[in-house]
Design an enzyme around this catalytic site. Structure first.
Site, PDB file in Angstrom:
ATOM      1  N   HIS A 169       0.820  -1.226   0.000  1.00  0.00           N
ATOM      2  CA  HIS A 169       0.000   0.000   0.000  1.00  0.00           C
ATOM      3  C   HIS A 169       0.849   1.270   0.000  1.00  0.00           C
ATOM      4  CE1 HIS A 169      -3.659  -2.350   0.627  1.00  0.00           C
ATOM      5  NE2 HIS A 169      -3.007  -3.027   1.552  1.00  0.00           N
TER       6      HIS A 169
ATOM      7  N   ASN B  63     -10.846  -3.076   1.295  1.00  0.00           N
ATOM      8  CA  ASN B  63     -10.358  -3.180  -0.077  1.00  0.00           C
ATOM      9  C   ASN B  63     -11.480  -2.804  -1.046  1.00  0.00           C
ATOM     10  OD1 ASN B  63      -7.654  -4.059   0.301  1.00  0.00           O
ATOM     11  ND2 ASN B  63      -8.346  -6.165   0.619  1.00  0.00           N
TER      12      ASN B  63
ATOM     13  N   TYR C 238      -0.701  -4.656  11.618  1.00  0.00           N
ATOM     14  CA  TYR C 238      -0.791  -3.274  11.169  1.00  0.00           C
ATOM     15  C   TYR C 238      -0.192  -2.287  12.175  1.00  0.00           C
ATOM     16  CZ  TYR C 238      -3.426  -4.366   6.956  1.00  0.00           C
ATOM     17  OH  TYR C 238      -3.788  -4.828   5.729  1.00  0.00           O
TER      18      TYR C 238
END
Length: 500
Positions: free
Chosen positions: A59, A132, A342
């Protein structure tokens, strides 16, 4: 003429006489030796070498903007999220939409899944929706996540993207066939972020104060209508304007053409989940709308561009573990892994105190005296407050004193399930049920004139670069398990491209 009342300073505030000079020991012939006392030059060069932070492993290339979420329905019957408890209530939002595999300098229009990371600055703390633009994903076993992404990135020897790696991974992990059909359909090359949908993919929970909960999937649907590029258009735009998606969004907002999305949820009762025909924790599956219709909860509007891309977007950190009261994770194994991965990536990339950066900071008061010190701590660090539990030395301020919630009501948001489980090694197995939904998607794609042909062409353009004829045959077999005609057409198209 320069304004003599204005001047540059060093980072510590000390003024400098001229921003373009360097202190030298001159030899009278146009040259000179630099001096260590030239702080201005040294600071300028040293900072230049350090102004890049580690790029996101995935990303990396993204569009970013600010906006607001407006609640459009009373949802208190299914959840206790504060930002959804009143029709018309508005919550500030930061959105970052990215390609997944390529680097920061890559072309926007490369065929890829697009991440949709949305930070809602709610009045009960931040809530991150890390979604997404496809409703399913390639894997359902978390340990495969690094390998999946490596197979989509650069070859360790050639440092080029490699169709052999890509298709070798997916032949070996065929549960991703549903997502592959999405990726190689028109959806793989969106025309703009404004014309793109987003989906939670994972199953989440809406929870209530009484401990009850509902399973939900979230859908973000563009009001502008879905629009995509063909493969040929995407390649052309990549050469002409590799930052097309960024430019499109920035200019739309600057011109007051604010994009809007409706936000829906599918709602499932836990009793329904027990015997549902699909595993609701399998991210390669969807819930048919005929079983669980969409329920409108709000709308998202983007209305402000970032003032500085690095400060607002590059330093932004999103994690599915960032959850406001009333929102909770499900037992989806990939989601459970993301809850760690994350924030761990953010600690590495931005530092342990990344939550203090303005773009990540909550809009409500924060009191977490057990999370203090560390590099780049730039607030009061909780002063003299105790940094351990159950202290009698100083009255402690608690969340309910600043946000109006009791400790009891907060606890039920995470105590709505009781588990009795057996510890075991587990990896999912492939079954014919994994090809049922992909087959249905192939039929849906067939309802749009020419779409199936474009999907086959997109697949063939990638598979033709697979050097091993044996691996190519395995790819054809994979798509034949979805639909025999699909497998045959992909094989014919690919082999004809190779012969040409």
């Amino acid at each position: 003429m320069a304004d003599s009342s204005r001047y540059y300073t060093l980072a510590e505030g000390c003024p400098v006489a001229n921003s373009s000079t360097a202190i030298l020991a001159r030899n009278g012939q146009g040259g000179g030796l630099g001096l260590l006392q030239d702080t201005q030059l040294i600071e300028t060069l040293a900072h230049f070498s350090r102004e890049r932070i580690p790029e996101r492993v995935v990303h990396a290339k993204a569009v970013g903007a600010y906006g607001e979420f407006e609640a459009l329905a009373d949802c208190t019957d299914i959840m206790a999220l504060s930002f959804l408890n009143k029709i018309g209530k508005k919550t500030p939002v930061l959105l970052r939409v990215s390609t997944v595999g390529p680097e920061s300098g890559s072309a926007d229009t490369i065929r890829d899944v697009h991440g949709w990371a949305m930070k809602l600055y709610t009045d009960e703390g931040n809530l991150d929706w890390v979604f997404n633009n496809t409703p399913v994903f390639f894997i359902r076993d978390p340990i495969k996540f690094p390998s999946l992404n490596r197979s989509h990135k650069r070859h360790p020897q050639t440092h080029m993207t490699d169709s052999n790696m890509f298709w070798d991974f997916h032949v070996g992990n065929p549960e991703g066939i549903h997502e592959l059909l999405h990726l190689f359909s028109d959806r793989g090359t969106p025309k703009s972020i404004r014309h793109m949908n987003a989906y939670s993919g994972h199953t989440y929970k809406f929870t209530k104060e009484d401990g009850s909960f509902k399973y939900v999937k979230i859908h973000v649907k563009t009001q502008q209508g879905v629009e995509n590029f063909t493969r040929e258009e995407a390649i052309k735009i990549a050469g002409e304007n590799p930052d097309h998606l960024i430019k499109d969004m920035f200019e739309a907002i600057e011109n007051g053409n604010f994009p809007v999305w409706n936000v829906f949820v599918q709602v499932m009762d836990p009793i329904e989940a027990q015997n549902y025909r699909w595993n609701i924790f399998d991210m390669t599956k969807v819930w048919p709308h005929s079983d669980f219709p969409l329920r409108l909860i709000g709308k998202l509007t983007l209305n402000r561009n970032p003032q500085n891309y690095f400060t607002d977007i590059e330093q932004a950190a999103f994690s599915p573990s960032t959850m406001a009261p009333g929102f909770a994770p499900s037992a989806d194994p990939v989601l459970q892994a993301r809850l760690f991965a994350y924030p761990d990536a953010a600690r590495y990339r931005l530092g342990v105190n990344y939550q203090q950066l303005p773009t990540n900071a909550a809009k409500v008061q924060v009191y977490s005296p057990f999370q203090r010190d560390g590099a780049m701590r730039f607030d009061a660090n909780y002063g003299s407050d105790p940094n351990y539990v159950n202290s009698s030395l100083k009255p402690m301020r608690f969340y309910n004193e600043v946000n109006g919630l009791s400790a009891k009501s907060l606890s039920v948001f995470t105590e709505h399930e009781k588990w009795a489980a057996e510890i075991a090694s587990y990896t999912s197995s492939i079954a014919e049920i994994d090809f049922v939904q992909p087959a249905l998607l192939w039929d849906v794609i067939g309802k749009e004139p020419g779409h199936q042909g474009r999907l086959i062409g997109n697949l063939a353009a990638s598979i033709k670069d697979v050097l091993s004829s044996e691996l190519r045959q395995q790819v054809y077999v994979l798509f034949s398990r979805v639909n025999k005609e699909l497998g045959r057409l992909v094989a014919e198209k690919t082999e004809s491209m190779i012969e040409d």
